[in-house]
Each structure stands twice: as structure tokens, then as C-alpha cells.
Design an enzyme around this catalytic site. Structure first.
Site, short mmCIF file in Angstrom:
data_model
loop_
_atom_site.label_atom_id
_atom_site.label_comp_id
_atom_site.label_asym_id
_atom_site.label_seq_id
_atom_site.Cartn_x
_atom_site.Cartn_y
_atom_site.Cartn_z
N ASP A 139 17.59 17.74 43.45
CA ASP A 139 18.03 18.44 42.54
C ASP A 139 17.47 18.36 41.15
O ASP A 139 16.41 17.29 41.01
CB ASP A 139 19.54 17.86 42.50
CG ASP A 139 20.21 18.28 41.31
OD1 ASP A 139 20.36 19.38 41.04
OD2 ASP A 139 20.86 17.33 40.55
N ASP B 225 18.57 19.00 37.32
CA ASP B 225 19.15 18.47 36.22
C ASP B 225 20.30 17.10 36.56
O ASP B 225 20.88 17.25 37.63
CB ASP B 225 20.15 19.63 35.78
CG ASP B 225 19.45 21.06 35.19
OD1 ASP B 225 18.27 20.73 34.87
OD2 ASP B 225 20.08 21.90 34.93
N GLU C 256 20.84 14.98 32.38
CA GLU C 256 21.90 15.95 32.45
C GLU C 256 22.38 16.23 31.10
O GLU C 256 22.92 15.22 30.51
CB GLU C 256 22.96 15.30 33.24
CG GLU C 256 24.19 16.03 33.37
CD GLU C 256 24.08 17.66 33.78
OE1 GLU C 256 24.43 18.65 33.19
OE2 GLU C 256 23.63 17.79 35.22
N TYR D 142 24.37 22.85 30.23
CA TYR D 142 23.68 23.94 30.66
C TYR D 142 22.33 23.80 29.80
O TYR D 142 22.18 23.55 28.26
CB TYR D 142 24.18 25.23 30.21
CG TYR D 142 25.31 25.53 30.93
CD1 TYR D 142 25.07 26.14 32.20
CD2 TYR D 142 26.66 25.31 30.77
CE1 TYR D 142 26.24 26.37 33.36
CE2 TYR D 142 27.74 25.48 31.55
CZ TYR D 142 27.29 25.87 32.86
OH TYR D 142 28.49 26.33 33.65
N ASN E 108 21.20 24.79 41.00
CA ASN E 108 22.06 25.83 40.71
C ASN E 108 21.92 26.05 39.31
O ASN E 108 22.01 25.11 38.47
CB ASN E 108 23.76 25.25 40.88
CG ASN E 108 24.04 25.36 42.35
OD1 ASN E 108 23.26 25.78 43.20
ND2 ASN E 108 25.25 24.98 42.78
N GLN E 109 21.99 27.32 38.69
CA GLN E 109 22.04 27.74 37.48
C GLN E 109 22.77 28.86 36.98
O GLN E 109 22.64 29.97 36.73
CB GLN E 109 20.20 28.17 37.31
CG GLN E 109 19.32 26.87 37.51
CD GLN E 109 19.75 25.68 36.31
OE1 GLN E 109 20.12 25.91 35.18
NE2 GLN E 109 19.22 24.70 36.75
N ALA E 110 24.00 28.48 37.25
CA ALA E 110 25.24 29.49 37.09
C ALA E 110 25.15 29.89 35.70
O ALA E 110 26.04 30.93 35.29
CB ALA E 110 26.47 28.90 37.56
N CYS F 182 19.57 29.24 42.19
CA CYS F 182 20.78 29.98 42.40
C CYS F 182 21.20 30.46 40.89
O CYS F 182 21.95 29.52 40.10
CB CYS F 182 21.96 29.27 43.32
SG CYS F 182 23.37 30.46 43.22
N CYS G 268 27.45 34.29 46.78
CA CYS G 268 26.21 34.26 47.57
C CYS G 268 26.14 33.10 48.46
O CYS G 268 27.14 32.27 48.66
CB CYS G 268 25.13 33.74 46.30
SG CYS G 268 25.38 32.33 45.54
N ASP H 205 22.57 14.22 42.21
CA ASP H 205 23.72 13.23 41.52
C ASP H 205 24.97 13.67 41.58
O ASP H 205 25.84 13.06 40.93
CB ASP H 205 23.06 13.25 40.08
CG ASP H 205 23.15 14.65 39.19
OD1 ASP H 205 23.13 15.84 39.90
OD2 ASP H 205 23.60 14.59 38.23
MG LIG Z 1 22.23 17.57 39.08
ZN LIG Z 2 23.13 31.79 44.74
#
Ligand SMILES: [Mg+2]
Ligand SMILES: [Zn+2]
Length: 190
Positions: A9, A11, A17, A20, A52-54, A90, A105, A134
Site C-alpha cells: 500500500d 499512503d 498518512e 488526501y 486507492n486514490q478515490a 484505483c 469498479c 495499514d
Molecule cells: Mg494506507
Molecule cells: Zn477502481
């Protein structure tokens, strides 16, 4: 022949962390991140980052920033003789924003899309691989593909351990102080 990988992972695991990362100045790689990557290289396993980068779907930052931020990590690694074999992200969210970023997705962790793509692209044996992260979602990602899961105490890790872990249906295969400790333990004994 397919090789095992260690999926990290980003971040909270390889970098602080901070919520964003909506600007490159907010990205703070941990001082041990490059050593963790190098340790996995030396252990003859592939190094792949899955994140994951929502924030993209949510409209907090452009998708192009992800490549810029990942580039910082990549060049830090390369300048110290460490190699990142792949980086997958993502940018989606199932309910926030507008299509195409708003979609249900297959790649948002803990769904396994990024690991399947990496396995195909790089020739990875997922059953001999690990995910290091984490949050519970990182562990579930591992278990969803038959890989093993290591929880680190950085990022959200301590909170997960102290408040939530006892209620999890399955316990982490390994708990490590940080990504470097995780890498060394995985390489040495698994
Ligand atoms: Mg993380
Ligand atoms: Zn995705």
C-alpha cells in the site's frame, strides 16, 4: 515461471498518512521506504505498489497528480538502487463524483482488480505473494486473492490494532512495525 511479489500500500505504509495527497508537497515518503523496497528486491520478489486514490473521483485532485506523486517514490528508489516493478492505482469511487471515475469498479481495494492486472502484466504467483498495508482493506485484498497479509503499525495501523482488530473475522498473517520490518520478516521467514 511466475514469481512471488510483495504488494505495498502507499499512503500510511510507504509514506505518511496525511489524508488526501492533493498536492505533491503533501507527499512524505517514510525514510525507510526505499530500504523496504530494496530488501524485497534482494529477496528476489517483485515490488508492486497498489493504492486507492478515490480523491480523483471525489474531485479533490486530478488523476495526473497520482503519476507525479508516484514518480517521486520511483525516483527516490531508483537513485538509491532500489526498483519498483509496478505501480497500480484505483481512481474510482462507487458513489462519489461523475463517470467514468464514479463506478463500481473491480480495482478499488479490497477488490482484487489491481492484483490480477499486476499478476498478468508481471507474471506474479499471487499464492506466494504478500500484501503489506495499514488498513483492513489491504489485508482483505490479500485474502481475496489467496495471498498473505501483513499489517503495519504506521498510518492507520495502530488504530486498527487497538480498536478494531479483535473483531475481525480473520487476523493478519503478520504484524510489523513498519514496511521495512515487514519486508525483512517476509524475506527471511516466508
Ligand atoms: Mg494506507
Ligand atoms: Zn477502481
Amino acid at each position: 515461471m511466475s514469481r512471488p511479489a510483495v504488494f505495498f500500500d502507499r499512503d500510511g505504509t510507504l509514506s505518511r498518512e496525511v489524508g488526501y495527497v492533493n498536492h505533491i508537497t503533501r507527499f512524505e515518503p517514510f525514510p525507510f521506504a526505499v530500504d523496504a523496497i530494496r530488501a524485497v528486491n534482494a529477496g528476489n520478489r517483485l515490488v508492486v505498489i497498489v493504492t486507492n486514490q478515490a480523491g480523483v473521483a471525489r474531485g479533490y485532485f486530478p488523476e495526473s497528480l497520482i503519476a507525479d506523486v508516484n514518480g517521486v517514490l520511483k525516483s527516490r528508489a531508483e537513485s538509491s538502487g532500489a526498483k519498483i516493478d509496478g505501480i497500480y492505482y484505483c481512481p474510482h469511487h462507487p458513489s462519489a463524483g461523475v463517470p467514468p471515475y464514479r463506478q463500481d469498479c473491480d480495482c478499488r481495494k479490497p477488490r482484487p482488480g489491481m492484483l490480477h492486472r499486476a499478476a498478468q502484466d508481471l507474471g506474479i504467483d499471487l499464492s506466494r505473494s504478500w500484501v503489506v498495508g495499514d488498513r483492513l482493506g489491504d489485508l482483505e485484498l490479500a485474502w481475496n486473492v489467496g495471498a498473505r497479509a501483513c499489517l503495519v503499525k504506521t498510518g492507520y495501523g495502530m488504530g486498527e490494532i487497538q480498536y478494531w482488530m479483535a473483531d475481525w473475522k480473520r487476523q493478519p498473517d503478520l504484524i510489523a512495525e513498519n514496511a521495512l520490518d515487514a519486508a525483512l520478516q517476509i524475506i527471511e521467514s516466508h
